[in-house]
Scaffold this motif. Sequence first.
Motif, PDB file in Angstrom:
ATOM      1  N   GLY A 453      57.390   5.144 119.586  1.00 45.21           N
ATOM      2  CA  GLY A 453      57.138   4.063 118.639  1.00 45.21           C
ATOM      3  C   GLY A 453      57.537   4.446 117.236  1.00 45.21           C
ATOM      4  N   GLU A 454      56.619   4.243 116.311  1.00 47.20           N
ATOM      5  CA  GLU A 454      56.905   4.571 114.913  1.00 47.20           C
ATOM      6  C   GLU A 454      56.266   5.892 114.492  1.00 47.20           C
ATOM      7  OE1 GLU A 454      55.916   1.288 112.327  1.00 47.20           O
ATOM      8  OE2 GLU A 454      56.560  -0.163 113.830  1.00 47.20           O
ATOM      9  N   ALA A 455      55.955   6.744 115.464  1.00 47.85           N
ATOM     10  CA  ALA A 455      55.333   8.037 115.108  1.00 47.85           C
ATOM     11  C   ALA A 455      56.275   8.842 114.216  1.00 47.85           C
ATOM     12  CB  ALA A 455      55.001   8.831 116.371  1.00 47.85           C
ATOM     13  N   ARG A 456      55.694   9.539 113.239  1.00 46.62           N
ATOM     14  CA  ARG A 456      56.480  10.370 112.323  1.00 46.62           C
ATOM     15  C   ARG A 456      55.813  11.724 112.173  1.00 46.62           C
ATOM     16  NH1 ARG A 456      59.454   7.157 113.435  1.00 46.62           N
ATOM     17  NH2 ARG A 456      60.544   5.584 112.205  1.00 46.62           N
ATOM     18  N   SER A 457      56.616  12.726 111.864  1.00 47.52           N
ATOM     19  CA  SER A 457      56.076  14.080 111.730  1.00 47.52           C
ATOM     20  C   SER A 457      55.242  14.203 110.454  1.00 47.52           C
ATOM     21  CB  SER A 457      57.213  15.093 111.700  1.00 47.52           C
ATOM     22  OG  SER A 457      57.967  14.898 110.524  1.00 47.52           O
ATOM     23  N   ASN A 458      54.374  15.196 110.423  1.00 49.86           N
ATOM     24  CA  ASN A 458      53.578  15.462 109.219  1.00 49.86           C
ATOM     25  C   ASN A 458      54.489  15.687 108.017  1.00 49.86           C
ATOM     26  OD1 ASN A 458      51.337  15.410 110.892  1.00 49.86           O
ATOM     27  ND2 ASN A 458      51.111  17.629 110.975  1.00 49.86           N
ATOM     28  N   THR A 459      55.561  16.460 108.226  1.00 52.00           N
ATOM     29  CA  THR A 459      56.461  16.765 107.104  1.00 52.00           C
ATOM     30  C   THR A 459      57.069  15.478 106.540  1.00 52.00           C
ATOM     31  OG1 THR A 459      58.127  17.238 108.770  1.00 52.00           O
ATOM     32  CG2 THR A 459      57.094  19.143 107.718  1.00 52.00           C
ATOM     33  N   TRP A 460      57.447  14.564 107.404  1.00 49.22           N
ATOM     34  CA  TRP A 460      58.038  13.306 106.947  1.00 49.22           C
ATOM     35  C   TRP A 460      57.032  12.549 106.078  1.00 49.22           C
ATOM     36  CZ3 TRP A 460      56.926   8.077 107.393  1.00 49.22           C
ATOM     37  CH2 TRP A 460      57.966   7.181 107.089  1.00 49.22           C
ATOM     38  N   VAL A 461      55.794  12.489 106.536  1.00 46.15           N
ATOM     39  CA  VAL A 461      54.777  11.747 105.786  1.00 46.15           C
ATOM     40  C   VAL A 461      54.582  12.360 104.399  1.00 46.15           C
ATOM     41  CG1 VAL A 461      52.316  11.124 105.700  1.00 46.15           C
ATOM     42  CG2 VAL A 461      53.587  10.944 107.861  1.00 46.15           C
ATOM     43  N   PHE A 462      54.488  13.695 104.318  1.00 51.59           N
ATOM     44  CA  PHE A 462      54.251  14.305 103.006  1.00 51.59           C
ATOM     45  C   PHE A 462      55.484  14.218 102.108  1.00 51.59           C
ATOM     46  CE2 PHE A 462      50.671  16.094 105.398  1.00 51.59           C
ATOM     47  CZ  PHE A 462      49.647  15.684 104.551  1.00 51.59           C
ATOM     48  N   ARG A 463      56.674  14.251 102.705  1.00 52.47           N
ATOM     49  CA  ARG A 463      57.877  14.029 101.882  1.00 52.47           C
ATOM     50  C   ARG A 463      57.877  12.623 101.298  1.00 52.47           C
ATOM     51  NH1 ARG A 463      60.922  17.675 105.585  1.00 52.47           N
ATOM     52  NH2 ARG A 463      60.913  16.018 107.111  1.00 52.47           N
ATOM     53  N   GLU A 464      57.517  11.651 102.145  1.00 48.83           N
ATOM     54  CA  GLU A 464      57.507  10.255 101.683  1.00 48.83           C
ATOM     55  C   GLU A 464      56.444  10.022 100.608  1.00 48.83           C
ATOM     56  OE1 GLU A 464      59.412   7.467 102.399  1.00 48.83           O
ATOM     57  OE2 GLU A 464      60.774   8.991 103.219  1.00 48.83           O
ATOM     58  N   LEU A 465      55.284  10.636 100.796  1.00 44.91           N
ATOM     59  CA  LEU A 465      54.234  10.481  99.774  1.00 44.91           C
ATOM     60  C   LEU A 465      54.677  11.158  98.472  1.00 44.91           C
ATOM     61  CD1 LEU A 465      50.914  11.035 101.793  1.00 44.91           C
ATOM     62  CD2 LEU A 465      51.700   8.902 100.729  1.00 44.91           C
ATOM     63  N   ALA A 466      55.317  12.322  98.598  1.00 49.45           N
ATOM     64  CA  ALA A 466      55.776  13.047  97.397  1.00 49.45           C
ATOM     65  C   ALA A 466      56.744  12.165  96.610  1.00 49.45           C
ATOM     66  CB  ALA A 466      56.439  14.362  97.809  1.00 49.45           C
ATOM     67  N   ARG A 467      57.662  11.553  97.323  1.00 48.82           N
ATOM     68  CA  ARG A 467      58.666  10.705  96.667  1.00 48.82           C
ATOM     69  C   ARG A 467      57.970   9.552  95.945  1.00 48.82           C
ATOM     70  NH1 ARG A 467      61.695   6.448  98.260  1.00 48.82           N
ATOM     71  NH2 ARG A 467      60.938   6.456 100.422  1.00 48.82           N
ATOM     72  N   GLU A 473      60.705  17.739  92.636  1.00 47.70           N
ATOM     73  CA  GLU A 473      61.221  19.086  92.906  1.00 47.70           C
ATOM     74  C   GLU A 473      62.083  19.052  94.168  1.00 47.70           C
ATOM     75  OE1 GLU A 473      58.211  18.394  91.990  1.00 47.70           O
ATOM     76  OE2 GLU A 473      57.668  19.738  90.356  1.00 47.70           O
ATOM     77  N   PRO A 474      63.196  19.809  94.144  1.00 49.08           N
ATOM     78  CA  PRO A 474      64.082  19.803  95.319  1.00 49.08           C
ATOM     79  C   PRO A 474      63.368  20.235  96.607  1.00 49.08           C
ATOM     80  CG  PRO A 474      65.076  21.044  93.485  1.00 49.08           C
ATOM     81  CD  PRO A 474      63.719  20.623  93.041  1.00 49.08           C
ATOM     82  N   CYS A 475      62.313  21.040  96.490  1.00 47.44           N
ATOM     83  CA  CYS A 475      61.643  21.514  97.719  1.00 47.44           C
ATOM     84  C   CYS A 475      61.029  20.368  98.507  1.00 47.44           C
ATOM     85  CB  CYS A 475      60.587  22.571  97.393  1.00 47.44           C
ATOM     86  SG  CYS A 475      59.111  21.919  96.617  1.00 47.44           S
ATOM     87  N   PHE A 476      60.860  19.214  97.880  1.00 52.36           N
ATOM     88  CA  PHE A 476      60.318  18.082  98.633  1.00 52.36           C
ATOM     89  C   PHE A 476      61.385  17.361  99.447  1.00 52.36           C
ATOM     90  CE2 PHE A 476      56.915  18.667  95.485  1.00 52.36           C
ATOM     91  CZ  PHE A 476      55.850  18.812  96.374  1.00 52.36           C
ATOM     92  N   SER A 477      62.632  17.840  99.350  1.00 50.21           N
ATOM     93  CA  SER A 477      63.649  17.255 100.233  1.00 50.21           C
ATOM     94  C   SER A 477      64.072  18.194 101.352  1.00 50.21           C
ATOM     95  CB  SER A 477      64.911  16.833  99.464  1.00 50.21           C
ATOM     96  OG  SER A 477      64.682  16.713  98.117  1.00 50.21           O
ATOM     97  N   ASP A 478      63.485  19.385 101.439  1.00 48.72           N
ATOM     98  CA  ASP A 478      63.856  20.285 102.548  1.00 48.72           C
ATOM     99  C   ASP A 478      63.602  19.601 103.893  1.00 48.72           C
ATOM    100  OD1 ASP A 478      64.473  22.269 100.782  1.00 48.72           O
ATOM    101  OD2 ASP A 478      62.660  23.468 101.139  1.00 48.72           O
ATOM    102  N   ASP A 479      64.605  19.647 104.767  1.00 43.11           N
ATOM    103  CA  ASP A 479      64.336  19.075 106.091  1.00 43.11           C
ATOM    104  C   ASP A 479      63.693  20.126 106.995  1.00 43.11           C
ATOM    105  OD1 ASP A 479      66.343  20.709 107.061  1.00 43.11           O
ATOM    106  OD2 ASP A 479      67.836  19.112 107.153  1.00 43.11           O
ATOM    107  N   ASP A 480      63.277  19.694 108.190  1.00 46.50           N
ATOM    108  CA  ASP A 480      62.467  20.573 109.045  1.00 46.50           C
ATOM    109  C   ASP A 480      63.243  21.801 109.524  1.00 46.50           C
ATOM    110  OD1 ASP A 480      60.526  18.731 108.633  1.00 46.50           O
ATOM    111  OD2 ASP A 480      60.250  18.168 110.733  1.00 46.50           O
TER     112      ASP A 480
END
Length: 681
Positions: A453-467, A473-480
């Motif tokens: 479904g629309e499940a997303r990883s923890n990292t994706w959620v925190f990147r989106e909230l950071a944005r 900071e560039p570290c908020f765009s590091d991919d998994d």
Amino acid sequence: MSSQTRVLGACPHDCPDTCALVTTVQDGLAVKLQGNEAHRHTAGVLCTKVSRYIERNDHPERLVQPLKRTGPKGSGRFEPVSWDAALDDIAARLNVLRSNNPEKIVPYSYAGTMGLVQGESVDRRFFHKLGASLLDRTICSTAGGEALGFTLGGKVGMRTEFFAESKLILIWGSNSIASNLHFWRHAQAAKRAGARLVCIDPRKTETADKCDEHVALLPGTDGALALALMHELIVNDWLDHDYIERYTLGWAQLRERALQWPPSRAAEVCGVPEAQIVSLARAYGTTKPAAIRLNYGMQRVRGGGNAARAVACLPALVGAWRDRAGGLLLSSSGLFPVDRAALQRPDLLAGRKPRTINMSTIGDALLDTANPVEAVIVYNSNPVAVAPESGKVVAGFAREDLFTVVLEQFQTDTADYADYVLPATTQLEHWDIHFSYGHTDVVLNRPAVAPRGEARSNTWVFRELARRMGFDEPCFSDDDETLCRAAFPADAVDFGELEANGFATLKLPDAPYAEGHFPTPSGRCEFFSARLAAMGQDGVPDHVPNYEAKGSSSEFPLAMISPPARNFLNSSFVNVRSLRSIEGEPLLEINEADASARGIADGATVRVFNQRGEYRVRAEVSRRARPGVVHGLGIWWRKLGLDGTNVNQLTSQRLTDIGRGPTFYDCLVEVESVADTAVPT
Ligand SMILES: Nc1nc2c(c(=O)[nH]1)N[C@H]1C(S)=C(S)[C@@H](COP(=O)(O)OP(=O)(O)OC[C@H]3O[C@@H](n4cnc5c(=O)[nH]c(N)nc54)[C@H](O)[C@@H]3O)O[C@H]1N2
Ligand SMILES: Nc1nc2c(c(=O)[nH]1)N[C@H]1C(S)=C(S)[C@@H](COP(=O)(O)OP(=O)(O)OC[C@H]3O[C@@H](n4cnc5c(=O)[nH]c(N)nc54)[C@H](O)[C@@H]3O)O[C@H]1N2
Ligand code: SF4
Ligand SMILES: [Mo]
């Protein structure tokens, strides 16, 4: 038929074994999940729980959309919302709190996944940048872990594979068959080669059944037992004087302490025969190599830190560390050179020093009105079910003025109290990289299938909230995948090898402490810890009795422990029907004598209670329980329990002597028969 692919992965669960997985994928679906045969620790074998991981992954109740609360907290009534609507609103709410005081925001996470990426990377960066309260992650292992640090210098010890060569193995506070299956293989190999296995555990577990001997001590008395063993080593001169002199610190003080613990005194405290202590000491003092598999079950009591320290002193006394098959293992996690600064970026705190909240006392923290918590973000954990003194935890999460976000795969007891529930990916759906606390290999996890479904990883959620919160900071765009590569220094772990094989072995000496070289300040095994003494604590380990020591209350005469159930992993898997049907229903194991004294028949519904609360379970009159001790096997979802509660309704928020840990197994109760109640299915 379309072709099948095999994807290499890692078991994410909070288990010392960190198995290497192979998922077979066909038409985008996971069709088979096995242990990786090429990985020597997994050896192609998985436990029953994770053999059912596909059932968990494809479960009809997986959360597949973001949800917003519509009913009262705890009611479990929600409506679906879009990710954008949910994240925009969450970011806006957090921004308001942040401008006032970011410490009002608290992260709450533990080891739902042990993965370094989904468990301690972008999430930590996000909270560091925010200046949120810090979380002291004490719920499991800090008493024993810090105790080991004060004694051996860290979470270090024997390598698991060398237990196969030991001649005597003390399995101490560990139900290995249930919770450390791949270690048990080595113990069995040792047994076949003539080793003696001794299990030290109040409960006659399935592991105790298979050992040569079982020492059924009372909960929280391990320190007394260890000191009495030392007493016997001293009076019989079963000591390695050369090892003690060259590689230890504080022998005179420890000797004096141990001489106060003759076996007769310990027998009284531990509730075991004196002769058993004497013969165990003889075996330990005269068998080489002797090894101890210590586990966290023995440190969930007031004196858990001191007890772990006392046990950790034993191998140095007999020089067991000289042999690779001698010594002790509690956790191997300190052997991994994880680059936590790179993953978590504590520098984003920029000099701020937010307050720290102890996760083991989250009940009190949420009810504290002087210093209120106004938002909690929960991920990789189910505190409403697993944290002690649930009455207070529930009251805290039920606060209407608390803003709660829960990232989850399932609608857990905690998710029922959320304002927003965000659907999380599983290990089959995201990248991760794993250390282990049982073996010494790094294991890589590649996604095998697309998120449900629309499940997303923890990292994706925190990147989106950071944005959304303007963290640029560039570290908020590091991919998994980038985060996986950043987890270990390149000279310690060859990423190419990880990609090719799915795992990579750390390069370590076989018997690292054969000639001292402990990672303590002195380089020695520290019987006396100057660091503890400087904190105002006893520098030498002692027996510290339970807060709720057996015999200290006439109202609550039974000691209750609540160890893990074999087919659950903490509160994970409780909702997997095939596993739940093996466990049956919440049970209280009680000895025949204690049951008949209370008129409790096998299978009767009982009320288990103390000054903190009560819960109802089915009594199982069981030879696994010794007189005076009952076992409330964990950790059931409250909503699947008889009256919507579980064993943590009774446990206390008091903390351990070392490490600020919980004291789940330091808990007196009384039990009485009640009329039958139906179990929710
Ligand atoms: N199947 C399964 N495996 C698990 C878990 C699970 O829930 N289910 N949990 C995982 C987690 S979170 C952890 S931390 C690890 C390790 O978790 P541990 O809790 O160490 O796991 P066990 O080895 O199952 O259990 C510890 C044993 O300690 C015993 N015990 C209780 N009190 C005392 C005491 O005072 N002294 C002594 N000597 N023994 C005592 C209990 O009866 C139990 O048999 O296991 C992990 N593995
Ligand atoms: N009475 C009693 N209480 C205990 C214990 C005991 O022995 N007795 N044991 C204690 C111990 S040792 C521990 S470690 C704690 C464990 O407590 P927790 O760490 O809370 O462990 P779980 O109950 O397994 O809950 C983990 C949750 O994380 C979710 N999860 C898994 N992977 C992911 C992911 O990738 N993303 C997100 N967002 N969620 C994910 C799972 O669905 C699950 O609901 O419990 C403690 N509580
Ligand atoms: S829970 Fe433990 S034994 Fe089971 S597959 Fe995972 S790591 Fe292996
Ligand atoms: Mo744990």
